[in-house]
Scaffold this motif. Structure first.
Motif, PDB file in Angstrom:
ATOM      1  N   HIS A  72      37.525  34.252 -40.260  1.00  0.00           N
ATOM      2  CA  HIS A  72      36.748  33.957 -41.465  1.00  0.00           C
ATOM      3  C   HIS A  72      37.078  32.625 -42.128  1.00  0.00           C
ATOM      4  O   HIS A  72      36.457  32.290 -43.136  1.00  0.00           O
ATOM      5  CB  HIS A  72      36.755  35.124 -42.464  1.00  0.00           C
ATOM      6  N   SER A 115      35.177  43.024 -45.202  1.00  0.00           N
ATOM      7  CA  SER A 115      34.466  43.921 -44.277  1.00  0.00           C
ATOM      8  C   SER A 115      35.352  44.186 -43.076  1.00  0.00           C
ATOM      9  O   SER A 115      35.969  43.261 -42.527  1.00  0.00           O
ATOM     10  CB  SER A 115      33.166  43.280 -43.789  1.00  0.00           C
ATOM     11  N   PHE A 116      35.394  45.453 -42.664  1.00  0.00           N
ATOM     12  CA  PHE A 116      36.274  45.821 -41.556  1.00  0.00           C
ATOM     13  C   PHE A 116      35.620  46.858 -40.660  1.00  0.00           C
ATOM     14  O   PHE A 116      34.724  47.591 -41.087  1.00  0.00           O
ATOM     15  CB  PHE A 116      37.587  46.407 -42.090  1.00  0.00           C
ATOM     16  N   ILE A 117      36.109  46.955 -39.452  1.00  0.00           N
ATOM     17  CA  ILE A 117      35.697  48.021 -38.533  1.00  0.00           C
ATOM     18  C   ILE A 117      36.925  48.901 -38.311  1.00  0.00           C
ATOM     19  O   ILE A 117      38.003  48.398 -37.970  1.00  0.00           O
ATOM     20  CB  ILE A 117      35.216  47.418 -37.201  1.00  0.00           C
ATOM     21  N   CYS A 146      33.357  38.067 -43.281  1.00  0.00           N
ATOM     22  CA  CYS A 146      33.442  38.509 -44.675  1.00  0.00           C
ATOM     23  C   CYS A 146      34.841  39.066 -44.909  1.00  0.00           C
ATOM     24  O   CYS A 146      35.286  39.967 -44.193  1.00  0.00           O
ATOM     25  CB  CYS A 146      32.397  39.576 -44.961  1.00  0.00           C
ATOM     26  N   LYS A 176      38.120  43.086 -36.964  1.00  0.00           N
ATOM     27  CA  LYS A 176      37.150  42.284 -37.701  1.00  0.00           C
ATOM     28  C   LYS A 176      35.829  42.142 -36.947  1.00  0.00           C
ATOM     29  O   LYS A 176      34.808  41.833 -37.551  1.00  0.00           O
ATOM     30  CB  LYS A 176      37.717  40.870 -37.967  1.00  0.00           C
ATOM     31  N   CYS A 177      35.843  42.321 -35.635  1.00  0.00           N
ATOM     32  CA  CYS A 177      34.623  42.076 -34.853  1.00  0.00           C
ATOM     33  C   CYS A 177      34.381  43.245 -33.905  1.00  0.00           C
ATOM     34  O   CYS A 177      35.319  43.784 -33.316  1.00  0.00           O
ATOM     35  CB  CYS A 177      34.779  40.783 -34.056  1.00  0.00           C
ATOM     36  N   TRP A 178      33.090  43.610 -33.759  1.00  0.00           N
ATOM     37  CA  TRP A 178      32.729  44.709 -32.848  1.00  0.00           C
ATOM     38  C   TRP A 178      33.216  44.441 -31.431  1.00  0.00           C
ATOM     39  O   TRP A 178      33.542  45.360 -30.697  1.00  0.00           O
ATOM     40  CB  TRP A 178      31.204  44.879 -32.825  1.00  0.00           C
ATOM     41  N   CYS A 182      28.538  37.838 -40.358  1.00  0.00           N
ATOM     42  CA  CYS A 182      28.814  39.260 -40.148  1.00  0.00           C
ATOM     43  C   CYS A 182      30.178  39.667 -40.699  1.00  0.00           C
ATOM     44  O   CYS A 182      30.878  38.910 -41.346  1.00  0.00           O
ATOM     45  CB  CYS A 182      28.798  39.507 -38.662  1.00  0.00           C
ATOM     46  N   CYS A 183      30.552  40.895 -40.338  1.00  0.00           N
ATOM     47  CA  CYS A 183      31.818  41.504 -40.743  1.00  0.00           C
ATOM     48  C   CYS A 183      33.031  40.595 -40.468  1.00  0.00           C
ATOM     49  O   CYS A 183      33.940  40.485 -41.287  1.00  0.00           O
ATOM     50  CB  CYS A 183      31.928  42.810 -39.954  1.00  0.00           C
TER      51      CYS A 183
END
Ligand code: SF4
Ligand code: SF4
Length: 266
Positions: free
Chosen positions: A201, A160-162, A157, A171-173, A153-154
């Protein structure tokens, strides 16, 4: 805020989102209507939200015809039926081929966040549940492993960012709103919390996990969740993190049998 400004803002967002529609929107329901309203009412007025969300789903279907809507129905062992009830309800009430309804398997941790607790499904119970949903046709998907280019997931990677509401980056929900897990800000090129950034990561990557490296199911299996991996590696966690349905006790034979039935029928 004056009503006129609110009206203008609403119009601006409606126009912008129609001009630049999103590919996918995910909307979460906390179960069927009664349960959802019990868990998710408006903060100040305590008004229920289920009907408003369903009405908004209908608006999206009507206005954004190229946008897919993923409706996640949160479930644990106490409300599995809610998934089937909401799925049927959405199919009847909204009925769009742009909608996918799927179960969001809630994970609840003990106070020290070192293991899952009831009534959440354990990893193997989740595998069995998904096997049943896939093989009964209640959920679109395959019990047969499929190779994904991206691993997990994000969090894992690099690019990938939130983005949080204040421009903060995670980085994580699971980390959203936890200030200690902010890895940067959109207006600042520096990584703010390199420890958690690299733990997710790199330290938690499948290629640094001996069990994964030695596993028959890699690379078909998508690897492990980095958030729980970080808890196991650095905080004494005891989570079972295997993602592969075929590795769950007794499920490999069921998967092979289902596969045999499929190919002998076709
Ligand atoms: S099945 Fe488990 S051990 Fe094997 S690659 Fe997947 S997550 Fe890793
Ligand atoms: S690290 Fe785990 S919990 Fe976080 S986004 Fe990835 S899969 Fe989800």
């Amino acid at each position: 805020m004056p009503v006129l400004i609110l009206f203008c803002l609403k119009k601006f967002y409606r126009t912008a989102i129609k001009k630049y529609p999103l590919d996918i929107i995910q909307i979460t329901l906390d179960g069927q209507k009664e349960r959802h309203n019990h868990l998710r009412s408006l903060k100040k007025s305590l008004k229920p939200t289920f009907d408003i969300i369903v009405s908004n789903i209908k608006n999206i279907v009507r206005e954004l015809t190229t946008t897919k809507i993923h409706i996640r129905v949160n479930i644990d062992k106490t409300n599995l039926d809610d998934f089937f009830i909401v799925k049927k309800f959405i199919e009847t009430e909204v009925g769009s081929s742009n909608i996918i309804v799927y179960p969001g398997i809630i994970r609840l941790e003990n106070d020290s966040k070192t293991n899952l607790v009831e009534p959440s499904f354990s990893r193997w119970e989740t595998a069995e549940l998904l096997f049943n949903l896939f093989s009964n046709g209640d959920l679109n998907g395959s019990i047969y492993p499929t190779l994904h280019k991206a691993k997990t997931c994000c969090a894992m990677c690099v690019n990938s960012f939130i983005i949080g509401p204040y421009g903060e980056i995670y980085k994580c929900w699971n980390d959203v709103s936890d200030e200690t897990k902010i890895v940067g800000y959109i207006n600042d090129p520096k990584i703010k919390n390199p420890q958690i950034f690299y733990r997710y990561h790199t330290a938690c990557a499948w290629y640094n996990d001996k069990e994964c490296r030695d596993c028959f199911f890699l690379p078909i299996c998508n690897g492990k969740c980095a958030w729980y991996g970080e808890r196991n590696l650095f905080h004494g966690g005891k989570y079972n993190l295997c993602q592969c349905m075929q590795k769950a006790p007794d499920l490999l034979n069921n998967c092979l049998e289902a596969y045999y039935n499929k190919i002998t029928k076709s």
